[in-house]
Motif scaffolding. Structure first.
Motif, PDB file in Angstrom:
ATOM      1  N   VAL A 102      13.141  12.824   6.097  1.00 18.89           N
ATOM      2  CA  VAL A 102      13.937  12.234   5.027  1.00 18.89           C
ATOM      3  C   VAL A 102      15.041  11.332   5.571  1.00 18.89           C
ATOM      4  O   VAL A 102      15.797  11.725   6.468  1.00 18.89           O
ATOM      5  CB  VAL A 102      14.543  13.343   4.138  1.00 18.89           C
ATOM      6  N   THR A 103      15.138  10.140   4.960  1.00 17.56           N
ATOM      7  CA  THR A 103      16.171   9.158   5.269  1.00 17.56           C
ATOM      8  C   THR A 103      16.694   8.586   3.955  1.00 17.56           C
ATOM      9  O   THR A 103      16.060   8.733   2.920  1.00 17.56           O
ATOM     10  CB  THR A 103      15.607   7.985   6.100  1.00 17.56           C
ATOM     11  N   GLY A 104      17.856   7.904   4.009  1.00  8.32           N
ATOM     12  CA  GLY A 104      18.298   7.162   2.838  1.00  8.32           C
ATOM     13  C   GLY A 104      19.719   7.405   2.404  1.00  8.32           C
ATOM     14  O   GLY A 104      20.614   7.647   3.202  1.00  8.32           O
ATOM     15  N   ALA A 105      19.911   7.367   1.086  1.00  8.97           N
ATOM     16  CA  ALA A 105      21.248   7.483   0.489  1.00  8.97           C
ATOM     17  C   ALA A 105      21.109   8.220  -0.856  1.00  8.97           C
ATOM     18  O   ALA A 105      20.034   8.236  -1.443  1.00  8.97           O
ATOM     19  CB  ALA A 105      21.852   6.088   0.282  1.00  8.97           C
ATOM     20  N   GLU A 106      22.096   8.813  -1.321  1.00  8.22           N
ATOM     21  CA  GLU A 106      23.356   9.090  -0.705  1.00  8.22           C
ATOM     22  C   GLU A 106      23.357  10.524  -0.211  1.00  8.22           C
ATOM     23  O   GLU A 106      22.842  11.411  -0.869  1.00  8.22           O
ATOM     24  CB  GLU A 106      24.475   8.893  -1.707  1.00  8.22           C
ATOM     25  N   SER A 107      23.997  10.727   0.951  1.00  7.69           N
ATOM     26  CA  SER A 107      23.980  12.020   1.634  1.00  7.69           C
ATOM     27  C   SER A 107      24.402  13.169   0.738  1.00  7.69           C
ATOM     28  O   SER A 107      23.802  14.243   0.762  1.00  7.69           O
ATOM     29  CB  SER A 107      24.919  11.984   2.848  1.00  7.69           C
ATOM     30  N   ASP A 108      25.443  12.950  -0.052  1.00 10.68           N
ATOM     31  CA  ASP A 108      26.038  14.015  -0.862  1.00 10.68           C
ATOM     32  C   ASP A 108      25.457  14.101  -2.268  1.00 10.68           C
ATOM     33  O   ASP A 108      25.956  14.846  -3.097  1.00 10.68           O
ATOM     34  CB  ASP A 108      27.556  13.838  -0.928  1.00 10.68           C
ATOM     35  N   SER A 131       0.807  -1.227   0.000  1.00 13.02           N
ATOM     36  CA  SER A 131       0.000   0.000   0.000  1.00 13.02           C
ATOM     37  C   SER A 131       0.837   1.273   0.000  1.00 13.02           C
ATOM     38  O   SER A 131       0.297   2.361  -0.189  1.00 13.02           O
ATOM     39  CB  SER A 131      -0.920   0.003   1.222  1.00 13.02           C
ATOM     40  N   GLU A 132       2.151   1.156   0.201  1.00  8.34           N
ATOM     41  CA  GLU A 132       3.009   2.339   0.282  1.00  8.34           C
ATOM     42  C   GLU A 132       3.523   2.720  -1.104  1.00  8.34           C
ATOM     43  O   GLU A 132       4.010   1.866  -1.849  1.00  8.34           O
ATOM     44  CB  GLU A 132       4.177   2.057   1.236  1.00  8.34           C
ATOM     45  N   PRO A 133       3.429   3.997  -1.453  1.00  6.36           N
ATOM     46  CA  PRO A 133       3.835   4.434  -2.786  1.00  6.36           C
ATOM     47  C   PRO A 133       5.329   4.224  -3.037  1.00  6.36           C
ATOM     48  O   PRO A 133       6.151   4.388  -2.129  1.00  6.36           O
ATOM     49  CB  PRO A 133       3.509   5.928  -2.816  1.00  6.36           C
ATOM     50  N   LEU A 134       5.647   3.880  -4.272  1.00  7.84           N
ATOM     51  CA  LEU A 134       7.021   3.747  -4.732  1.00  7.84           C
ATOM     52  C   LEU A 134       7.199   4.694  -5.911  1.00  7.84           C
ATOM     53  O   LEU A 134       6.473   4.604  -6.908  1.00  7.84           O
ATOM     54  CB  LEU A 134       7.315   2.311  -5.165  1.00  7.84           C
ATOM     55  N   VAL A 135       8.157   5.596  -5.780  1.00  9.66           N
ATOM     56  CA  VAL A 135       8.448   6.583  -6.819  1.00  9.66           C
ATOM     57  C   VAL A 135       9.760   6.188  -7.480  1.00  9.66           C
ATOM     58  O   VAL A 135      10.775   6.021  -6.804  1.00  9.66           O
ATOM     59  CB  VAL A 135       8.547   8.005  -6.211  1.00  9.66           C
ATOM     60  N   HIS A 136       9.725   6.017  -8.785  1.00 14.20           N
ATOM     61  CA  HIS A 136      10.933   5.686  -9.544  1.00 14.20           C
ATOM     62  C   HIS A 136      11.542   6.981 -10.066  1.00 14.20           C
ATOM     63  O   HIS A 136      10.840   7.849 -10.574  1.00 14.20           O
ATOM     64  CB  HIS A 136      10.597   4.762 -10.711  1.00 14.20           C
ATOM     65  N   LYS A 137      12.872   7.094  -9.926  1.00 13.22           N
ATOM     66  CA  LYS A 137      13.544   8.308 -10.380  1.00 13.22           C
ATOM     67  C   LYS A 137      14.828   7.973 -11.109  1.00 13.22           C
ATOM     68  O   LYS A 137      15.374   6.875 -10.969  1.00 13.22           O
ATOM     69  CB  LYS A 137      13.829   9.242  -9.204  1.00 13.22           C
ATOM     70  N   SER A 138      15.303   8.955 -11.865  1.00 19.04           N
ATOM     71  CA  SER A 138      16.584   8.792 -12.563  1.00 19.04           C
ATOM     72  C   SER A 138      17.450  10.047 -12.431  1.00 19.04           C
ATOM     73  O   SER A 138      18.447  10.176 -13.124  1.00 19.04           O
ATOM     74  CB  SER A 138      16.353   8.456 -14.037  1.00 19.04           C
ATOM     75  N   HIS A 139      17.067  10.947 -11.535  1.00 18.75           N
ATOM     76  CA  HIS A 139      17.833  12.157 -11.238  1.00 18.75           C
ATOM     77  C   HIS A 139      18.059  12.222  -9.736  1.00 18.75           C
ATOM     78  O   HIS A 139      17.363  11.549  -8.972  1.00 18.75           O
ATOM     79  CB  HIS A 139      17.095  13.409 -11.702  1.00 18.75           C
ATOM     80  N   GLY A 140      18.990  13.053  -9.305  1.00 16.97           N
ATOM     81  CA  GLY A 140      19.272  13.176  -7.881  1.00 16.97           C
ATOM     82  C   GLY A 140      18.077  13.648  -7.075  1.00 16.97           C
ATOM     83  O   GLY A 140      17.714  13.047  -6.068  1.00 16.97           O
ATOM     84  N   ASP A 141      17.448  14.726  -7.502  1.00 14.40           N
ATOM     85  CA  ASP A 141      16.276  15.277  -6.821  1.00 14.40           C
ATOM     86  C   ASP A 141      15.085  14.356  -7.094  1.00 14.40           C
ATOM     87  O   ASP A 141      14.683  14.173  -8.244  1.00 14.40           O
ATOM     88  CB  ASP A 141      16.006  16.691  -7.334  1.00 14.40           C
ATOM     89  N   SER A 142      14.532  13.795  -6.054  1.00 13.45           N
ATOM     90  CA  SER A 142      13.430  12.836  -6.188  1.00 13.45           C
ATOM     91  C   SER A 142      12.180  13.424  -6.829  1.00 13.45           C
ATOM     92  O   SER A 142      11.282  12.683  -7.241  1.00 13.45           O
ATOM     93  CB  SER A 142      13.073  12.261  -4.812  1.00 13.45           C
ATOM     94  N   CYS A 202      21.655  12.297  -3.774  1.00 14.60           N
ATOM     95  CA  CYS A 202      20.194  12.262  -3.821  1.00 14.60           C
ATOM     96  C   CYS A 202      19.538  12.819  -2.562  1.00 14.60           C
ATOM     97  O   CYS A 202      18.488  13.459  -2.651  1.00 14.60           O
ATOM     98  CB  CYS A 202      19.716  10.852  -4.122  1.00 14.60           C
ATOM     99  N   ILE A 203      20.139  12.600  -1.401  1.00 16.88           N
ATOM    100  CA  ILE A 203      19.568  13.183  -0.177  1.00 16.88           C
ATOM    101  C   ILE A 203      19.642  14.697  -0.254  1.00 16.88           C
ATOM    102  O   ILE A 203      18.641  15.402  -0.080  1.00 16.88           O
ATOM    103  CB  ILE A 203      20.284  12.651   1.081  1.00 16.88           C
ATOM    104  N   ARG A 204      20.829  15.211  -0.527  1.00 16.69           N
ATOM    105  CA  ARG A 204      21.000  16.669  -0.583  1.00 16.69           C
ATOM    106  C   ARG A 204      20.110  17.283  -1.660  1.00 16.69           C
ATOM    107  O   ARG A 204      19.450  18.294  -1.421  1.00 16.69           O
ATOM    108  CB  ARG A 204      22.466  17.013  -0.833  1.00 16.69           C
ATOM    109  N   SER A 205      20.074  16.683  -2.828  1.00 14.05           N
ATOM    110  CA  SER A 205      19.241  17.231  -3.904  1.00 14.05           C
ATOM    111  C   SER A 205      17.767  17.234  -3.529  1.00 14.05           C
ATOM    112  O   SER A 205      17.051  18.199  -3.794  1.00 14.05           O
ATOM    113  CB  SER A 205      19.428  16.396  -5.183  1.00 14.05           C
ATOM    114  N   THR A 206      17.320  16.157  -2.906  1.00 11.30           N
ATOM    115  CA  THR A 206      15.901  16.041  -2.567  1.00 11.30           C
ATOM    116  C   THR A 206      15.496  16.974  -1.438  1.00 11.30           C
ATOM    117  O   THR A 206      14.425  17.595  -1.502  1.00 11.30           O
ATOM    118  CB  THR A 206      15.549  14.582  -2.225  1.00 11.30           C
ATOM    119  N   ILE A 207      16.332  17.116  -0.400  1.00 14.40           N
ATOM    120  CA  ILE A 207      15.930  18.021   0.686  1.00 14.40           C
ATOM    121  C   ILE A 207      15.871  19.466   0.192  1.00 14.40           C
ATOM    122  O   ILE A 207      14.955  20.201   0.554  1.00 14.40           O
ATOM    123  CB  ILE A 207      16.792  17.860   1.961  1.00 14.40           C
TER     124      ILE A 207
END
Length: 184
Positions: free
Chosen positions: A108-114, A77-88, A116-121
């Motif tokens: 926000v949790t996950g990888a990589e800090s430097d 039931s939990e959504p899954l978002v597929h991406k191909s760029h750093g920013d989700s 996809c995490i940084r881009s997404t936050i």
């Protein structure tokens, strides 16, 4: 305090905790355990969990490396978002998923800090979301061979600067996994 209207809900994001992404990552087992605990707590408290999964030329969709680590299992039931760029958010339906769930505050949790995490936050913050980074629930691989600082310093720096982000009508914070408050 999100600037998004009608978005009172907090949601947990789990970004790219895939076998090929976190294999050999700094404190991998500890970070995955923290994320697993947060996922279970979110589910118990009725907090939406949104999963993000990266693919590109080096991380082929469907490969073993592309799969989420076996310790973390997404509920159907939990959504899954597929991406191909750093920013989700870029080139995905993440915004629609979050809007449908009324989410205005992202934990926000996950990888990589430097990457996809940084881009997404940053992407979330500029789009009007309140963003809490879980300081002990994100990691990265060692990129010091290419001139990057050691991973522990990358994580510490990400946590340091994120806690001081400001913008009108939005909040940024860094907390430990045990201090995550899904009610605010």
């Amino acid at each position: 305090m999100t600037t998004l209207t009608d978005r009172p809900t907090t949601g947990l994001m789990v970004i790219d905790v895939q076998q090929g992404v976190v294999d050999g990552a700094h404190r991998r087992d500890e970070v995955v355990a923290h994320i697993g605990e947060l996922v279970e707590r979110a589910r118990r408290d009725g907090v939406p969990v949104v999963w993000v999964q990266h693919s590109d030329d080096e991380l082929a969709r469907g490969s073993d490396a592309w799969q989420y680590v076996p310790e973390l299992v997404r509920a159907e039931s939990e959504p899954l978002v597929h991406k191909s760029h750093g920013d989700s958010f870029e080139g995905t339906d993440l915004e629609q998923v979050l809007a449908a769930a009324g989410i205005g505050h992202l934990v926000v949790t996950g990888a990589e800090s430097d990457a996809c995490i940084r881009s997404t936050i940053h992407g979330a913050f500029t789009r009007g979301y309140d963003v809490t980074l879980v300081g002990d629930a994100h990691t990265a691989g060692d990129k010091s061979a290419w001139g990057a600082p050691p991973v522990d310093q990358v994580i510490a720096h990400t946590n340091l600067y994120w806690q001081f982000q400001t913008a009108p009508g939005r909040t940024a914070a860094v907390v430990g996994a045990t201090d995550v408050d899904f009610t605010g």
